[in-house]
Design an enzyme around this catalytic site. Structure first.
Site, PDB file in Angstrom:
ATOM      1  N   HIS A 283      89.087 113.676  48.004  1.00  0.00           N
ATOM      2  CA  HIS A 283      87.696 114.160  48.046  1.00  0.00           C
ATOM      3  C   HIS A 283      87.042 113.999  49.417  1.00  0.00           C
ATOM      4  O   HIS A 283      85.904 113.555  49.535  1.00  0.00           O
ATOM      5  CB  HIS A 283      86.866 113.449  46.984  1.00  0.00           C
ATOM      6  CG  HIS A 283      87.246 113.781  45.567  1.00  0.00           C
ATOM      7  ND1 HIS A 283      87.733 115.021  45.200  1.00  0.00           N
ATOM      8  CD2 HIS A 283      87.200 113.030  44.430  1.00  0.00           C
ATOM      9  CE1 HIS A 283      87.974 115.024  43.902  1.00  0.00           C
ATOM     10  NE2 HIS A 283      87.665 113.840  43.409  1.00  0.00           N
TER      11      HIS A 283
ATOM     12  N   GLU B 241      86.192 119.778  37.125  1.00  0.00           N
ATOM     13  CA  GLU B 241      85.855 120.236  38.471  1.00  0.00           C
ATOM     14  C   GLU B 241      86.522 121.576  38.763  1.00  0.00           C
ATOM     15  O   GLU B 241      87.751 121.685  38.742  1.00  0.00           O
ATOM     16  CB  GLU B 241      86.308 119.201  39.496  1.00  0.00           C
ATOM     17  CG  GLU B 241      85.788 117.798  39.247  1.00  0.00           C
ATOM     18  CD  GLU B 241      86.751 116.746  39.748  1.00  0.00           C
ATOM     19  OE1 GLU B 241      86.816 116.550  40.987  1.00  0.00           O
ATOM     20  OE2 GLU B 241      87.456 116.138  38.910  1.00  0.00           O
TER      21      GLU B 241
ATOM     22  N   HIS C   6      81.223 116.928  41.318  1.00  0.00           N
ATOM     23  CA  HIS C   6      81.924 115.932  40.505  1.00  0.00           C
ATOM     24  C   HIS C   6      80.996 115.283  39.482  1.00  0.00           C
ATOM     25  O   HIS C   6      80.944 114.059  39.357  1.00  0.00           O
ATOM     26  CB  HIS C   6      82.542 114.862  41.411  1.00  0.00           C
ATOM     27  CG  HIS C   6      83.776 114.224  40.853  1.00  0.00           C
ATOM     28  ND1 HIS C   6      83.852 113.752  39.554  1.00  0.00           N
ATOM     29  CD2 HIS C   6      84.992 113.982  41.413  1.00  0.00           C
ATOM     30  CE1 HIS C   6      85.056 113.239  39.360  1.00  0.00           C
ATOM     31  NE2 HIS C   6      85.765 113.362  40.461  1.00  0.00           N
TER      32      HIS C   6
END
Length: 389
Positions: free
Chosen positions: A145, A354, A216
């Protein structure tokens, strides 16, 4: 008659004095959920200066009284109030009641806008035009991420053009977390009168780079603090998923879900097969995998998934232009953080879905490309639509 008038004015005077002596109200927004009768989000707890930039709390409302609360710290969705089957507002997104709560959380991604690259990149390395780039490692031997200071830790510039729209912008400078190019990012969150939370992403660069943006949010459709998500039902419109190694990096090919615990082509209770004797479930400690979407069109978007809250009757439909959907069943939630309603982030009490490109795409030639070049505009949309049965 005179005595009546005197009594009337005396009563009025008492009420006026009482009103003047009432304590001044704080600038708060009331949030309700199934676990707590009322939660007050104090906007002053979201007002802070981080890296020389100011943070705040923003609220979007539609005509149905659905409400979405954001902070520009990490571009985070803090709270999402949705009517349940009885018309009661339920907070279906877990989060904290202050910026400090998000700063100190042992789970850094609650509600965050993720970038430059959502999901994992193997060993924090990739090549563009023959040049190798090295990223910050923050997930064992991999990058997750965006790295150690991904977009979840930056303060976005925020503008609210109307009551139903929030526009966040951020310049990710050349070399940030090891990524090349100055990346100009714009994310527009909007709440429609059809009870849709829309997420529109745009980005441009001055040097060839990678771009894979997502949000998220962690959902519990029964409400924050209402217990496990294992009794939610889930349907994912995907005939294939992406198997991974023990560090959750793709093995390089997609496999059919049919005959496996990953078959959600028909509505299935999340907890039914999550403890099955399956190597992939053991690798992810549950579901933490990319699903390859079929391309089931609804208008210009693909229908990615539908989730049903077993107690609230709330239904969430997800639509996207992205090729993949990462389903994470809250396997690493450990009860170490306290949410805005007082509940702990206990094991599997929230899930994430996601919309994104596949994990480790820069190192997987068979996967859809995540390369963004100068002169191109990265542009993609996802929608989370809510209804109640």
């Amino acid at each position: 008659m005179k005595q009546t008038l005197k009594s009337f004015f005396a009563a009025a005077l008492v009420l006026a004095v009482a009103a003047c002596n009432q304590p001044e109200k704080k600038d708060t927004a009331t949030v309700t959920d199934t676990a707590s009768a009322a939660i007050s989000l104090d906007s002053t707890k979201f007002q802070k200066e981080i890296d020389g930039k100011k943070t705040n709390l923003y609220v979007l409302k539609n005509k149905n009284n659905m409400q979405a609360y954001f902070t520009n710290y990490g571009g985070r969705l803090v709270s999402l109030l949705v009517p349940d089957s009885a018309g009661k507002l339920v907070d279906v997104v877990v989060g904290f009641d202050s910026v400090e709560g998000f700063e100190k959380s042992t789970e850094p991604y609650f509600g965050a806008t993720i970038g430059r690259y959502g999901n994992r990149i193997a060993k924090g390395k990739f090549k563009l035009d023959g040049k190798e780039y090295t990223l910050a490692l923050n997930n064992g031997q991999n990058t997750l991420h965006g790295g150690k200071k991904g977009f979840q830790y930056v303060v976005w510039d925020a503008a609210q053009p109307d009551a139903q729209t929030l526009v966040l912008t951020y310049l990710s400078k050349d070399g940030e977390e090891g990524y090349p190019g100055n990346l100009n990012v714009k994310v527009t969150y909007s709440l429609t009168d059809d009870n849709e939370l829309k997420m529109d992403y745009e980005a441009t660069t001055d040097k060839k780079t990678l771009c894979n943006l997502t949000n998220h949010a962690f959902f519990n459709l029964n409400g924050e603090g209402s217990g496990t998500i294992l009794d939610h039902k889930l349907q994912i419109f995907a005939d294939q998923y992406t198997p991974v190694d023990t560090t959750l990096i793709p093995l390089g090919k997609n496999e059919a879900v049919k005959g496996t615990p990953f078959d959600f082509t028909q509505p299935e209770t999340i907890g039914k097969r999550i403890e099955a004797d399956n190597a992939q479930l053991k690798a992810g400690k549950g579901y933490d995998h990319n699903f390859v979407l079929n391309g089931t069109k609804v208008g210009s978007l693909n229908h990615a998934a539908t989730v049903w809250g077993d107690k609230s009757g709330i239904v969430m439909d997800i639509y996207t232009q992205e090729p993949g959907l990462q389903f994470y069943s809250g396997n690493f939630m450990q009860g170490k953080n306290t949410f805005k309603g007082g509940a702990k982030d206990d094991f599997r009490t929230a899930l994430a879905l996601e919309t994104q490109h596949f994990p480790d795409s820069p190192n997987q030639p068979a996967f859809p490309s995540t390369v963004l070049s100068p002169g191109q505009t990265y542009k993609t949309s996802s929608v989370y639509k809510f209804s109640a049965k």
